[in-house]
Enzyme design. Structure first.
Site, PDB file in Angstrom:
ATOM      1  CG  ASP A  43       0.065  -5.482   1.122  1.00 36.39           C
ATOM      2  OD1 ASP A  43      -0.611  -4.631   1.739  1.00 36.39           O
ATOM      3  OD2 ASP A  43       1.294  -5.613   1.275  1.00 36.39           O
ATOM      4  CD  GLN A  66      -2.895  -0.947   2.419  1.00 39.65           C
ATOM      5  OE1 GLN A  66      -2.893  -1.757   3.323  1.00 39.65           O
ATOM      6  NE2 GLN A  66      -3.708   0.098   2.406  1.00 39.65           N
ATOM      7  CG  HIS A  67       0.303   3.339   2.405  1.00 36.81           C
ATOM      8  ND1 HIS A  67      -1.013   3.686   2.557  1.00 36.81           N
ATOM      9  CD2 HIS A  67       0.558   2.393   3.358  1.00 36.81           C
ATOM     10  CE1 HIS A  67      -1.525   2.983   3.566  1.00 36.81           C
ATOM     11  NE2 HIS A  67      -0.606   2.205   4.055  1.00 36.81           N
TER      12      HIS A  67
HETATM   13  O1  LIG Z   1       1.742   0.053   4.879  1.00 39.27           O
HETATM   14  C1  LIG Z   1       1.184  -1.026   5.010  1.00 39.27           C
HETATM   15  C2  LIG Z   1      -0.223  -1.103   5.459  1.00 39.27           C
HETATM   16  O2  LIG Z   1      -0.773   0.135   5.789  1.00 39.27           O
HETATM   17  C3  LIG Z   1       1.953  -2.281   4.725  1.00 39.27           C
HETATM   18  O3  LIG Z   1       1.266  -3.422   5.160  1.00 39.27           O
HETATM   19  C4  LIG Z   1       2.272  -2.352   3.252  1.00 39.27           C
HETATM   20  O4  LIG Z   1       1.061  -2.607   2.550  1.00 39.27           O
HETATM   21  C5  LIG Z   1       3.376  -3.347   2.926  1.00 39.27           C
HETATM   22  O5  LIG Z   1       3.060  -4.660   3.204  1.00 39.27           O
HETATM   23  P1  LIG Z   1       4.089  -5.898   3.158  1.00 39.27           P
HETATM   24  O6  LIG Z   1       4.829  -5.830   1.869  1.00 39.27           O
HETATM   25  O7  LIG Z   1       4.962  -5.810   4.354  1.00 39.27           O
HETATM   26  O8  LIG Z   1       3.181  -7.107   3.230  1.00 39.27           O
END
Ligand SMILES: O=C(CO)[C@@H](O)[C@H](O)COP(=O)(O)O
Ligand SMILES: Nc1ncnc2c1ncn2[C@@H]1O[C@H](COP(=O)(O)OP(=O)(O)O)[C@@H](O)[C@H]1O
Length: 473
Positions: A238, A71-72
């Site tokens: 994700d 995300q983000h």
């Molecule tokens: O920033 C967040 C949720 O807000 C993280 O969960 C990212 O979405 C990355 O996820 P992973 O790659 O560690 O699963």
């Protein structure tokens, strides 16, 4: 037999699963690594996706696909569709000051009023992870790049767009084809999870102008087609994809241990936590996904295993050999700064060392307990938001560790269920692809094992909270 593909473009790697659209049976899969770092050029994700697809035997026979992604991440495109600069990822903390400024300004100088404003406007108090704060950082630090930004999208949006045949040189018509979904849009900081609308004023204030944004498509809508004719689903952040992949229902709290540690639940009502611990995201089905996220999870295990000179399996065995409470050692795992609680400049710390407890086994155990305890606070914050927690579903790379499974069961004091080893973000994306094909979510089942409960002791979490709480004091 129709086939669907699910893709997880996560922080460390890209995973592709190809499943039977009707039964969900796994047909084939592939993966490839991403580069390290908190700033990554999207081309590296495209290269890894192409490699993972080829290792999965290609997409030639696939009828639909969907992309779940970290995300983000801030992906900025110029008006020709070129990437303006490498993407700043969710775990890049350089926009921490921008986040504070954005909050203060919304409250006319009062951070509490500002937090209240953002919670009601978007569902989430801005932190350095959110795309909005990264855009402000860009405008303040790289004004020439900021001025070139014609469109902003997220990692999963950009990959879906590339899979639909768009990319550098496809111009403004290409930009107009960008699509996203509600779950990932809700993590930007410029989208309201509850009203389903973008906030152009917030973007103008952060970036200096309002760029083109991907159209938000519904959970079962088609976002595009590949040049070969496969349907492209809306995709998802994700964590929302993982919720779909494990089939999380009422009472289920998902605990994911990857680069990030996340704890989240599907809810019919939006969260509104002005303390900022819980983000009020949307899910991938039309519901909400209250979520707490830490910056420090499995990389703490990686670093500790490397320090001890052992493999991850040996690290887990060492942690299991130590007693609950690690002989009095407490590790506060803020190695990369922290997001929950919001301490972007923090570093980790180890407490309670004596000559007798300073062993490899206790250190491994303290690393596992520190990471699980940091997420116990996230779980408590979710419960304070009214989330019902009847059991924990443990997923992510770290869920493979028996020591992590045991510590989660002991420290969270709830039944812990571990689904059969698999890629649950990619599986959720595959499930979404099947839904786009059939017009309804399929009923795929997944095997899961309940972790045998071991004796717990509330004093371990209490001791962790004393040490972690000192950072806030
Ligand atoms: O920033 C967040 C949720 O807000 C993280 O969960 C990212 O979405 C990355 O996820 P992973 O790659 O560690 O699963
Ligand atoms: N047996 C294991 N014990 C502990 N951690 C493990 C084990 N196997 C994999 N991991 C962890 O999984 C992590 C990757 O998980 P993953 O969920 O794919 O991350 P991300 O989604 O952030 O890319 C690695 O950092 C690694 O430490």
């Amino acid at each position: 037999m129709a086939l669907v593909a699910g893709i997880d473009s996560s922080t460390q790697s890209c995973k592709v699963v190809i499943r039977d659209a009707g039964t969900g049976a796994l047909v084939r899969q592939g993966r490839a690594s991403h580069p390290d770092g908190t700033e990554v050029h999207p081309d590296a994700w495209w290269d890894a996706l192409s490699e993972a697809i080829s290792r999965a035997g290609g997409l030639g026979d696939v009828s639909a696909l969907s992309v779940g992604g970290q995300q983000h991440g801030m992906v900025c495109l110029d008006r020709d569709g070129n990437v303006v600069r490498p993407a700043l990822l969710w775990n890049d903390t350089r926009s921490a000051q921008a986040a504070l400024d954005i909050i203060r300004e919304a409250g006319n100088g009062d951070p509490e009023l500002g937090a209240g404003f953002w919670v009601s406007a978007t569902g989430t108090v801005p932190v350095a992870s959110l795309t909005l704060t990264k855009l402000r950082w860009l405008a303040e630090n790289e004004p020439e790049n900021a001025a070139r930004v014609a469109a902003v999208c997220l990692p999963h949006d950009w990959l879906s767009w590339r899979l639909a045949g768009f990319g550098p040189g496809t111009g403004e018509a290409g930009l107009a084809a960008l699509r996203t979904d509600r779950s990932d849009a809700s993590g930007t900081g410029y989208y309201s999870a509850s009203s389903g609308e973008y906030l152009p004023d917030a973007l103008r204030a952060a970036l200096g102008h309002v760029p083109l944004l991907p159209a938000v498509v519904g959970p079962l809508e088609i976002a595009g087609k590949t040049p070969e004719g496969a349907l492209i689903g809306p995709g998802a952040g994700d964590n929302a994809a993982a919720a779909l992949g494990v089939g999380a229902g009422v009472g289920d709290v998902v605990l994911s241990l990857g680069t990030s540690g996340t704890v989240f639940a599907v809810s019919s009502a939006p969260a509104a936590d002005a303390s900022g611990l819980v983000a009020g995201f949307a899910d991938a089905t039309g519901n909400y996904l209250p979520l707490a996220c830490t910056l420090n999870a499995t990389r703490v295990f990686d670093a500790t295993a490397a320090l001890l000179g052992v493999s991850l399996d040996e690290f887990s065995a060492l942690a299991l050999a130590a007693p609950l409470g690690a002989g009095g050692l407490t590790l506060v795992p803020y190695f990369d700064g922290e997001r929950t609680p919001n301490l972007p400049d923090a570093t980790g710390s180890l407490h309670g060392i004596t000559r007798t407890n300073y062993t490899s086994a206790n250190l491994a155990r303290a690393a596992v307990e520190g990471v699980v305890c940091s997420l116990a606070d996230g779980l408590a914050a979710l419960q304070a938001q009214g989330v019902e927690a009847r059991r924990i579903i443990l997923i992510g790379g770290g869920a493979q560790s028996p020591a992590v499974q045991q510590a989660a069961s002991q420290l969270l004091e709830l039944p812990v269920v571990v689904p059969a080893p698999g890629e649950y973000v990619a599986d959720g994306a595959a499930r979404q692809a099947s839904a786009v094909l059939a017009g309804a979510f399929p009923d795929w089942s997944a095997d899961a094992t309940e972790v045998t409960a071991a004796p717990s002791d509330g004093s371990v979490l209490a001791r962790y909270r004393r040490h972690a709480g000192a950072y806030l004091a």
